[in-house]
Design a protein around this motif. Structure first.
Motif, PDB file in Angstrom:
ATOM      1  N   ALA A  77       0.894   9.024   2.682  1.00 23.73           N
ATOM      2  CA  ALA A  77      -0.138   9.045   1.647  1.00 23.73           C
ATOM      3  C   ALA A  77      -0.292   7.678   1.001  1.00 23.73           C
ATOM      4  O   ALA A  77      -1.401   7.218   0.714  1.00 23.73           O
ATOM      5  CB  ALA A  77       0.195  10.097   0.592  1.00 23.73           C
ATOM      6  N   LYS A  78       0.842   6.985   0.771  1.00 20.51           N
ATOM      7  CA  LYS A  78       0.794   5.652   0.172  1.00 20.51           C
ATOM      8  C   LYS A  78       0.124   4.657   1.111  1.00 20.51           C
ATOM      9  O   LYS A  78      -0.688   3.821   0.682  1.00 20.51           O
ATOM     10  CB  LYS A  78       2.202   5.174  -0.172  1.00 20.51           C
ATOM     11  CG  LYS A  78       2.258   3.820  -0.863  1.00 20.51           C
ATOM     12  CD  LYS A  78       3.666   3.463  -1.240  1.00 20.51           C
ATOM     13  CE  LYS A  78       3.700   2.140  -2.003  1.00 20.51           C
ATOM     14  NZ  LYS A  78       3.109   1.026  -1.239  1.00 20.51           N
ATOM     15  N   GLU A  80      -2.126   5.351   3.433  1.00 17.91           N
ATOM     16  CA  GLU A  80      -3.552   5.657   3.446  1.00 17.91           C
ATOM     17  C   GLU A  80      -4.239   5.148   2.184  1.00 17.91           C
ATOM     18  O   GLU A  80      -5.354   4.633   2.230  1.00 17.91           O
ATOM     19  CB  GLU A  80      -3.759   7.168   3.596  1.00 17.91           C
ATOM     20  CG  GLU A  80      -3.350   7.715   4.957  1.00 17.91           C
ATOM     21  CD  GLU A  80      -3.480   9.226   5.032  1.00 17.91           C
ATOM     22  OE1 GLU A  80      -3.877   9.827   3.999  1.00 17.91           O
ATOM     23  OE2 GLU A  80      -3.194   9.804   6.098  1.00 17.91           O
ATOM     24  N   ARG A  81      -3.541   5.308   1.043  1.00 14.35           N
ATOM     25  CA  ARG A  81      -4.112   4.809  -0.216  1.00 14.35           C
ATOM     26  C   ARG A  81      -4.255   3.293  -0.177  1.00 14.35           C
ATOM     27  O   ARG A  81      -5.270   2.738  -0.608  1.00 14.35           O
ATOM     28  CB  ARG A  81      -3.234   5.228  -1.379  1.00 14.35           C
ATOM     29  CG  ARG A  81      -3.790   4.841  -2.756  1.00 14.35           C
ATOM     30  CD  ARG A  81      -2.738   5.012  -3.829  1.00 14.35           C
ATOM     31  NE  ARG A  81      -1.635   4.076  -3.612  1.00 14.35           N
ATOM     32  CZ  ARG A  81      -0.485   4.133  -4.260  1.00 14.35           C
ATOM     33  NH1 ARG A  81      -0.261   5.086  -5.149  1.00 14.35           N
ATOM     34  NH2 ARG A  81       0.470   3.254  -4.013  1.00 14.35           N
ATOM     35  N   ASP A  82      -3.237   2.594   0.341  1.00 14.66           N
ATOM     36  CA  ASP A  82      -3.294   1.134   0.424  1.00 14.66           C
ATOM     37  C   ASP A  82      -4.431   0.690   1.337  1.00 14.66           C
ATOM     38  O   ASP A  82      -5.145  -0.278   1.036  1.00 14.66           O
ATOM     39  CB  ASP A  82      -1.962   0.582   0.929  1.00 14.66           C
ATOM     40  CG  ASP A  82      -0.835   0.760  -0.079  1.00 14.66           C
ATOM     41  OD1 ASP A  82      -1.154   1.007  -1.265  1.00 14.66           O
ATOM     42  OD2 ASP A  82       0.339   0.650   0.314  1.00 14.66           O
ATOM     43  N   ALA A  84      -7.172   2.394   1.970  1.00 13.88           N
ATOM     44  CA  ALA A  84      -8.426   2.693   1.275  1.00 13.88           C
ATOM     45  C   ALA A  84      -8.731   1.647   0.212  1.00 13.88           C
ATOM     46  O   ALA A  84      -9.872   1.206   0.050  1.00 13.88           O
ATOM     47  CB  ALA A  84      -8.363   4.084   0.652  1.00 13.88           C
ATOM     48  N   GLU A  85      -7.662   1.243  -0.519  1.00 13.65           N
ATOM     49  CA  GLU A  85      -7.863   0.223  -1.551  1.00 13.65           C
ATOM     50  C   GLU A  85      -8.261  -1.109  -0.927  1.00 13.65           C
ATOM     51  O   GLU A  85      -9.134  -1.816  -1.448  1.00 13.65           O
ATOM     52  CB  GLU A  85      -6.586   0.064  -2.375  1.00 13.65           C
ATOM     53  CG  GLU A  85      -6.297   1.246  -3.296  1.00 13.65           C
ATOM     54  CD  GLU A  85      -4.993   1.062  -4.060  1.00 13.65           C
ATOM     55  OE1 GLU A  85      -4.255   0.103  -3.722  1.00 13.65           O
ATOM     56  OE2 GLU A  85      -4.720   1.858  -4.978  1.00 13.65           O
TER      57      GLU A  85
END
Length: 526
Positions: A77-78, A80-82, A84-85
């Motif tokens: 999840a981290k 994927e978040r990175d 996306a950011e």
């Protein structure tokens, strides 16, 4: 909503834990049933441990697996978040179509470079595409997008290493060059950019041709940050446009002063239109031969309270660029129709209109409204358009021209021989009159070639059934030659300068004023 998500997440975690612990218990039961733990049972019995401890070990193993599973999910999840950011940051700093830096990214980069003390000048180039709008209008937005992407690729290829290219919006691009030893290196880069962008671009079965005009700003006392650099480069680019496009200009302080003066003149012009300071002046048009007055051409004069009388060349381009030309022209025509109401009914009025006015679908209705308001007969009015109006939208021009002629208004093609008209335009648009540009008329007696051209124009007009008017007649030699060639009408300083309403009244009554007190330069600017 947020609390619901947290509850769902916690429920998911508990379910995973319970599931893995259950799997551990099931594993323990299966092991007991098949005697898989005989050695383990012997060890536990020897040490006085019960099967409950074995069960606890399996349950703990399930809990450990649940924790490991959760850790892996959190890590994914981290990541994927990175990602996306990072993608969002890239989108926020780059143009989605061309992939170049956008304005925000460019400004930040320029500010960062300007803050460094390198001892060398950093250059900012503002690149505006020439002839992009006609390509977009004629071939569609897909072709326009192809042009923009091709421009981006060519900029990447031609700019030196360490440069930053950006698309600021529309057809406007920018580039920041690495610190250079001087303006000569920057000039060479600018020339290379113009040459690269002027090369044809293939689109389906066509070749699209554009160009570029570049304004250049160098870091210095007057250019200390990105916004100041872009403003300075924009002023330089605007000067390049005025000088003929397809070129580059370095920013000079005088450009800013010129822009401020133009902005002031624009503000004053808006007020002048409202206050009625733009007045019609009238230049006589006479028949050839005979030299009898047949009407007047309406010319604008700005009676400026401080600067005196201003010629059209000083304010009409501003009115056209800012969209004020419509109000100015209708006010001028309205006043001219009122002035001419008292003149003999055979005298005509001719007035020139801007190309953008002729593209207005309501133009004919607005002319009719002015005629009805002033009571001026439509058959006494002649609308003059320049050849540049023909290439903007031929069908719109045809529709407007036909509507005006249905009202009884006559249409003249002004400044013939200086623009883009063709025999096709003359045949299809059915003009009533051709006006030979003064640049030909003035040189009739000086050049045999020009005389032959004017003779050919007169014969062409006659063969098409068009009335011919020669502009800018200033000498008796030119007049005699035009009369001998069969030109129908003439106007120029030989017959009278542009004059006010009282002077025109006297002219109509037979007291033509002397034109010798006016300069030929004013005649050319009219």
């Amino acid at each position: 909503m947020a609390s619901g998500k947290r509850a769902s997440w916690r429920g998911s975690e508990f379910s995973d834990l319970l599931c893995l612990m259950t799997i551990g218990v099931c594993g323990w039961i299966v092991g007991i049933q098949f005697g898989a733990f005989r050695v383990l049972d012997a060890i536990m019995t020897e040490h006085g441990l019960s099967e409950v401890v074995t069960l606890g070990c399996f349950v703990g193993l399930g809990a450990f697996a649940a924790g490991l599973h959760k850790s892996l999910k959190l890590r994914r999840a981290k990541q994927e978040r990175d990602r996306a950011e990072a993608q969002a940051a890239s989108v926020a700093r780059h143009d989605s179509l061309t992939g170049l830096a956008n304005r925000r990214c460019f400004v930040e980069a320029v500010d960062g470079e300007f803050s460094r003390e390198t001892g060398k000048a950093t250059a900012v180039l503002l690149i505006d595409l020439d002839r992009f709008k006609p390509v977009n209008d004629l071939y569609g937005h897909a072709a326009g997008d192809t042009v923009l992407c091709t421009v981006a690729e060519r900029l990447k290829q031609v700019l030196p290493p360490g440069s930053l290219a950006a698309r600021l919006g529309g057809d406007e691009f920018a580039a920041m060059l690495p610190p250079s030893a001087g303006s000569e290196a920057v000039a060479r880069v600018a020339q290379g950019v113009i040459a690269a962008l002027s090369a044809p671009i293939s689109w389906q079965k066509s070749e699209l041709k554009i160009g570029a005009t570049i304004g250049i700003a160098l870091a210095g006392e007057t250019v200390g940050d990105a916004e100041a650099a872009l403003h300075a480069a924009d002023l330089a680019m605007y000067q390049g446009k005025k000088d003929g496009r397809g070129t580059f200009r370095f920013f000079e302080t005088a450009m800013d002063e010129d822009l401020r003066a133009r902005a002031l003149l624009e503000t004053e012009l808006r007020g002048a239109i409202v206050a009625g300071q733009i007045e019609p002046f009238y230049q006589p048009v006479v028949s050839l031969p005979g030299r009898e007055l047949i009407g007047f051409e309406v010319l604008a004069r700005w009676l400026h309270p401080e600067r005196g009388t201003l010629l059209p060349s000083e304010f009409i381009p501003i009115a056209e660029e800012t969209g004020m030309i419509g109000d100015l022209s209708y006010d001028l025509l309205r006043q001219a129709c009122r002035d001419a109401a008292a003149w003999p009914p055979h005298l005509q009025l001719a007035i020139n209109v801007a190309p953008q006015q002729f593209q207005d679908r309501w133009f004919a209705e607005q002319i009719l409204a002015v005629l009805n308001e002033s009571g001026f007969p439509a058959h006494r009015l002649e609308i003059e358009i320049t050849e540049s109006a023909l290439i903007q939208d031929l069908e719109a021009t045809r529709a407007t021209l036909t509507s005006l002629q249905n009202l009884g208004v006559r249409i003249a093609l002004d400044d013939f021989g200086t623009g883009y008209s063709s025999l096709y335009h003359l045949r299809e648009l059915k003009f009533d009159k051709l006006k030979i540009d003064r640049s030909y008329v003035n040189s009739i007696t000086m050049s045999d070639e020009r005389a032959k051209l004017v003779d050919a124009i007169i014969k062409l007009g006659s063969s098409l059934g068009l009335v011919m008017t020669a502009e800018g007649i200033e000498t008796s030699g030119s007049l005699d030659w035009l009369e001998g060639q069969g030109c129908d009408f003439g106007q120029g300083y030989l017959f009278g300068k542009p004059m006010s309403k009282p002077e025109a009244d006297l002219y109509v009554e037979g007291g033509a004023p002397d034109a010798s007190d006016e300069t030929a330069a004013e005649q050319a600017a009219a």
